[in-house]
Design an enzyme around this catalytic site. Structure first.
Site, PDB file in Angstrom:
ATOM      1  N   LYS A 114     -18.273  25.205   8.996  1.00 24.97           N
ATOM      2  CA  LYS A 114     -17.711  23.874   9.288  1.00 24.97           C
ATOM      3  C   LYS A 114     -18.145  23.413  10.674  1.00 24.97           C
ATOM      4  O   LYS A 114     -18.554  22.273  10.870  1.00 24.97           O
ATOM      5  CB  LYS A 114     -16.182  23.935   9.275  1.00 24.97           C
ATOM      6  CG  LYS A 114     -15.524  24.135   7.944  1.00 24.97           C
ATOM      7  CD  LYS A 114     -14.007  24.058   8.144  1.00 24.97           C
ATOM      8  CE  LYS A 114     -13.230  24.602   6.980  1.00 24.97           C
ATOM      9  NZ  LYS A 114     -11.798  24.691   7.229  1.00 24.97           N
ATOM     10  N   GLY A 144      -3.106  27.876   1.765  1.00 25.98           N
ATOM     11  CA  GLY A 144      -3.646  26.838   0.878  1.00 25.98           C
ATOM     12  C   GLY A 144      -3.852  27.342  -0.542  1.00 25.98           C
ATOM     13  O   GLY A 144      -3.484  26.691  -1.520  1.00 25.98           O
ATOM     14  N   ARG A 145      -4.442  28.537  -0.672  1.00 24.32           N
ATOM     15  CA  ARG A 145      -4.750  29.050  -2.015  1.00 24.32           C
ATOM     16  C   ARG A 145      -3.516  29.580  -2.734  1.00 24.32           C
ATOM     17  O   ARG A 145      -3.617  30.033  -3.872  1.00 24.32           O
ATOM     18  CB  ARG A 145      -5.850  30.109  -1.918  1.00 24.32           C
ATOM     19  CG  ARG A 145      -5.540  31.254  -0.961  1.00 24.32           C
ATOM     20  CD  ARG A 145      -6.813  32.038  -0.632  1.00 24.32           C
ATOM     21  NE  ARG A 145      -6.602  33.064   0.397  1.00 24.32           N
ATOM     22  CZ  ARG A 145      -6.652  32.833   1.701  1.00 24.32           C
ATOM     23  NH1 ARG A 145      -6.868  31.627   2.169  1.00 24.32           N
ATOM     24  NH2 ARG A 145      -6.487  33.816   2.570  1.00 24.32           N
ATOM     25  N   HIS A 199     -22.031  34.336 -25.481  1.00 25.53           N
ATOM     26  CA  HIS A 199     -23.396  33.923 -25.829  1.00 25.53           C
ATOM     27  C   HIS A 199     -24.224  33.660 -24.580  1.00 25.53           C
ATOM     28  O   HIS A 199     -25.258  33.008 -24.647  1.00 25.53           O
ATOM     29  CB  HIS A 199     -23.345  32.691 -26.725  1.00 25.53           C
ATOM     30  CG  HIS A 199     -22.701  32.981 -28.041  1.00 25.53           C
ATOM     31  ND1 HIS A 199     -23.405  33.435 -29.142  1.00 25.53           N
ATOM     32  CD2 HIS A 199     -21.400  32.952 -28.429  1.00 25.53           C
ATOM     33  CE1 HIS A 199     -22.577  33.650 -30.155  1.00 25.53           C
ATOM     34  NE2 HIS A 199     -21.350  33.357 -29.745  1.00 25.53           N
ATOM     35  N   LYS A 256      -3.418  20.536   3.593  1.00 26.31           N
ATOM     36  CA  LYS A 256      -2.439  21.269   4.407  1.00 26.31           C
ATOM     37  C   LYS A 256      -2.557  20.855   5.873  1.00 26.31           C
ATOM     38  O   LYS A 256      -1.584  20.530   6.518  1.00 26.31           O
ATOM     39  CB  LYS A 256      -2.672  22.777   4.233  1.00 26.31           C
ATOM     40  CG  LYS A 256      -1.749  23.633   5.068  1.00 26.31           C
ATOM     41  CD  LYS A 256      -1.931  25.110   4.753  1.00 26.31           C
ATOM     42  CE  LYS A 256      -1.156  25.947   5.780  1.00 26.31           C
ATOM     43  NZ  LYS A 256      -1.281  27.377   5.556  1.00 26.31           N
ATOM     44  N   GLU A 275     -13.975  16.985   4.363  1.00 25.70           N
ATOM     45  CA  GLU A 275     -14.235  16.499   3.003  1.00 25.70           C
ATOM     46  C   GLU A 275     -13.110  15.566   2.545  1.00 25.70           C
ATOM     47  O   GLU A 275     -13.347  14.465   2.037  1.00 25.70           O
ATOM     48  CB  GLU A 275     -14.311  17.679   2.015  1.00 25.70           C
ATOM     49  CG  GLU A 275     -15.543  18.537   2.131  1.00 25.70           C
ATOM     50  CD  GLU A 275     -15.389  19.669   3.132  1.00 25.70           C
ATOM     51  OE1 GLU A 275     -14.495  19.576   4.031  1.00 25.70           O
ATOM     52  OE2 GLU A 275     -16.154  20.637   3.042  1.00 25.70           O
ATOM     53  N   GLU A 301     -11.326  34.462  -0.970  1.00 24.20           N
ATOM     54  CA  GLU A 301     -10.945  33.985   0.359  1.00 24.20           C
ATOM     55  C   GLU A 301      -9.882  34.926   0.938  1.00 24.20           C
ATOM     56  O   GLU A 301      -9.755  35.061   2.152  1.00 24.20           O
ATOM     57  CB  GLU A 301     -10.413  32.539   0.281  1.00 24.20           C
ATOM     58  CG  GLU A 301     -10.382  31.834   1.626  1.00 24.20           C
ATOM     59  CD  GLU A 301     -10.184  30.322   1.511  1.00 24.20           C
ATOM     60  OE1 GLU A 301     -11.192  29.582   1.519  1.00 24.20           O
ATOM     61  OE2 GLU A 301      -9.028  29.883   1.429  1.00 24.20           O
TER      62      GLU A 301
HETATM   63  O1  F6P Z   1     -11.882  25.880   4.483  1.00 20.89           O
HETATM   64  C1  F6P Z   1     -11.044  26.654   3.737  1.00 20.89           C
HETATM   65  C2  F6P Z   1      -9.722  26.002   3.616  1.00 20.89           C
HETATM   66  O2  F6P Z   1      -9.057  26.075   4.807  1.00 20.89           O
HETATM   67  C3  F6P Z   1      -8.914  26.625   2.505  1.00 20.89           C
HETATM   68  O3  F6P Z   1      -8.283  27.782   2.858  1.00 20.89           O
HETATM   69  C4  F6P Z   1      -8.018  25.511   2.146  1.00 20.89           C
HETATM   70  O4  F6P Z   1      -7.420  25.711   0.907  1.00 20.89           O
HETATM   71  C5  F6P Z   1      -8.989  24.355   2.169  1.00 20.89           C
HETATM   72  O5  F6P Z   1      -9.842  24.639   3.234  1.00 20.89           O
HETATM   73  C6  F6P Z   1      -8.379  23.002   2.323  1.00 20.89           C
HETATM   74  O6  F6P Z   1      -7.648  22.905   3.490  1.00 20.89           O
HETATM   75  P1  F6P Z   1      -6.620  21.728   3.703  1.00 20.89           P
HETATM   76  O7  F6P Z   1      -5.588  21.832   2.646  1.00 20.89           O
HETATM   77  O8  F6P Z   1      -6.051  21.949   5.067  1.00 20.89           O
HETATM   78  O9  F6P Z   1      -7.365  20.428   3.618  1.00 20.89           O
END
Ligand code: F6P
Length: 563
Positions: free
Chosen positions: A527, A282-283, A399, A218, A224, A368
């Site tokens: 972060k 995002g979620r 189980h 987003k 990452e 979240e």
């Molecule tokens: O760090 C949390 C977050 O901002 C989430 O809310 C989001 O889904 C995820 O990181 C990834 O963010 P992006 O889509 O901006 O890479």
């Protein structure tokens, strides 16, 4: 019925739920509350019928929860007093209910049908949504048909989605859940973790010439995702060394983001980028271009069914009276179990192997969203918020951890989800194996609700000498609350309905607690600190000296032991 103190106060200020008349009533009802589901069912033959509701294709049995008519009435009054319907309507109308980010919350607009409209600040957002969807669909069709070729002229066989959190979990969950709909010869893989093992593992065995990467972020600023995207770009260029690098990136990298300027900086042609909007959290975004990998895998027609499923549930949530509104009731019953009966966690137990990533997906959605200590006006919350959601597919879970749910000292409400028709019908001799699975689904909610008394245990042991210690160990108290959900089959539409159901019940709980379920400031500090500590991990003694002594010692351990 308790008269609401203040009806529908509107979206601006949160009502303190604990100051409502309904909360006092619920507190009163919870005092000396001694649930007895055996008696509740015996005394009320209509209980199951009355508490079983439909929402689109979902058949939802709430009757094995620890509620009675007075509790449900008080919960509905609570919804009224906190202004649930007004806030719901404000969300659907595009008001800026995401207060701390000053944004509208319009994931519901992502699944509005073509031809409907919603004008926000002079723009028809539904038209915008469908314009992007058309581009995604056209692109997906090209990949699926083989018209889209890699730089060496070969068709795409593997789509690798690079994203994390909301840019990963929904797409991977739905890809797994809808495996029977995936086009033969196409595979998706999902890279999310900054742990380089994830990239190494997911790229293993792939041919760069037939691999397409989707950089999904987003913000297009997530460490990452950008790191993994660079690793993948380097892998691609190393594997296609004989071709022009920019041609290779153009044919093998596309992007999904709200920050299309940053996409261009990464070297991806904006022509090959699909946008979405800051009013999609995002979620809450798997139903936007964030689902591009899924669209390629299952095809535009099935993705359109997926969106229609979300929309059907949206319409249920938007229009159904609270008394029969499934997400509203599920959210309110969660409030009862969590705030009044002390349930700290909530299990989600799909009786469907293909749903194995659903609990993980729901963890981001619910935790979240509602893991917050302040309300949307910055004041502290006035009660516990945010249960821990967790789960695994059954019968594997049976189980492993069901022991604690059945006989432990904690109350763990659980949602059991099953489908009438299996994607793969297999028989073991005369036995339909799916029926064995369903028998477990039916049995577990029964065992959890009604338990087994010491008399029943003794009767089972008749003939043997009865050791009372063993009797005690074999007693099941019962009164473990469950919601049982069924649907005809795990189709794209039904999956969309299930996701929307949890989105909306999460919202309902957030409204009761007065929190902004659409921001996520709680992920920021880690972060920031990771960036600050990175030089120390790499050997910068000055930065290391600035850290607390525990961190210094951990970093030193790392540096002393690395090979
Ligand atoms: O760090 C949390 C977050 O901002 C989430 O809310 C989001 O889904 C995820 O990181 C990834 O963010 P992006 O889509 O901006 O890479």
């Amino acid at each position: 019925m308790t008269a609401p103190a203040e009806s529908n106060p509107g979206p601006s200020g949160p009502v303190d739920p604990t100051a409502t008349q309904a909360w006092s009533r619920l507190s009163e009802l919870s005092r000396d509350f001694a649930p007895d589901l055996r008696a509740s069912f015996a005394e009320d033959p209509d209980r199951a019928d009355r508490l079983t509701l439909s929402a689109a294709d979902l058949h939802v049995d709430l009757s094995k929860n620890l509620v009675n008519a007075d509790i449900v009435e008080a919960l509905l009054a609570l919804g009224d007093e906190v202004g649930l319907t007004a806030r719901r309507d404000a969300m659907f109308a595009g008001e800026r209910i995401n207060a701390t980010e000053d944004r509208a919350v319009l994931h519901t607009a992502l699944r509005k049908p073509r031809g409907s409209s919603l004008t926000i600040e002079g723009r028809d957002v539904v038209a915008d949504v469908h314009e992007v969807l058309e581009r995604v669909y056209a692109f997906a069709d090209k990949v699926r048909s083989g018209e889209w070729r890699g730089v060496t002229g070969q068709p795409i066989r593997t789509v690798v989605n690079i994203g994390i959190g909301g840019s990963d979990l929904g797409a991977v969950m739905a890809y797994e859940a809808l495996a029977p709909y995936v086009q033969d010869g196409l595979e998706c893989r999902f890279i999310s973790n900054i742990d380089p093992t994830d990239t190494a593992h997911k790229l293993s065995g792939l041919d760069p010439a037939t691999t397409l990467f989707i950089v999904c972020s987003k913000t297009f600023g997530t460490l990452e995702t950008l790191t993994n995207a660079r690793l993948c770009k380097a892998w691609l260029l190393a594997g296609l060394a004989e071709v022009d690098a920019s041609d290779a990136v153009a044919k093998h990298f596309i992007a999904v983001s709200t920050a299309l300027d940053k996409v261009a900086d990464f070297g991806i042609d904006p022509e090959n980028a699909f946008g979405f909007w800051d009013w999609v959290g995002g979620r809450y975004s798997v139903d936007s271009a964030v689902g591009t990998a899924l669209v390629i895998a299952i095809g535009p027609r099935h993705f359109a069914d997926f969106l229609a499923g979300f929309h059907a549930l949206d319409e249920h949530f938007r229009t159904e009276p609270l008394e029969t509104n499934v997400p509203a009731l599920m959210g309110l019953i969660n409030i009862w179990h969590h705030n009044f009966l002390g349930a700290a966690t909530h299990a989600v137990l799909p009786y469907a192997q293909l749903m194995h990533r659903f609990p993980a997906y729901l963890q981001q959605l619910t935790m979240e969203s509602n893991g917050k200590s302040v309300r949307w006006d910055g004041t502290p919350v006035t009660t516990e918020t945010g249960e821990v959601f967790w789960g695994e597919p059954a019968t594997n879970g049976q189980h492993a951890f069901y022991q604690l749910i059945h006989q432990g000292t904690q109350l763990v409400p659980a949602d059991l989800i099953a489908f009438v028709n299996p994607p793969y019908a297999l028989r073991d001799g005369d036995t339909d194996v799916h029926e064995l699975l369903l028998a477990n689904f039916f049995a577990q909610s029964q065992a959890l609700a009604f338990g087994k008394t010491s008399e029943e245990v003794r009767a089972e042991m008749s003939g043997a000498s009865i050791d009372e210690a063993v009797v005690a160990a074999r007693v099941f108290e019962g009164n473990r609350p469950t919601t049982s959900m069924m649907a005809p089959s795990l189709t794209p539409a039904v999956l969309g309905q299930l996701i929307a159901l949890y989105e909306h019940l999460t919202f309902v709980q957030g409204v009761v607690w007065g929190i902004d379920s659409f921001d996520q400031w709680g992920v920021e500090l880690g972060k920031q600190l990771a960036q600050a500590i990175t030089p120390a991990v790499g050997g910068d003694a000055d930065v290391l000296a600035e850290q607390d002594t525990s961190t210094q010692s951990l970093v030193r351990y790392y540096r002393e032991h690395r090979r």
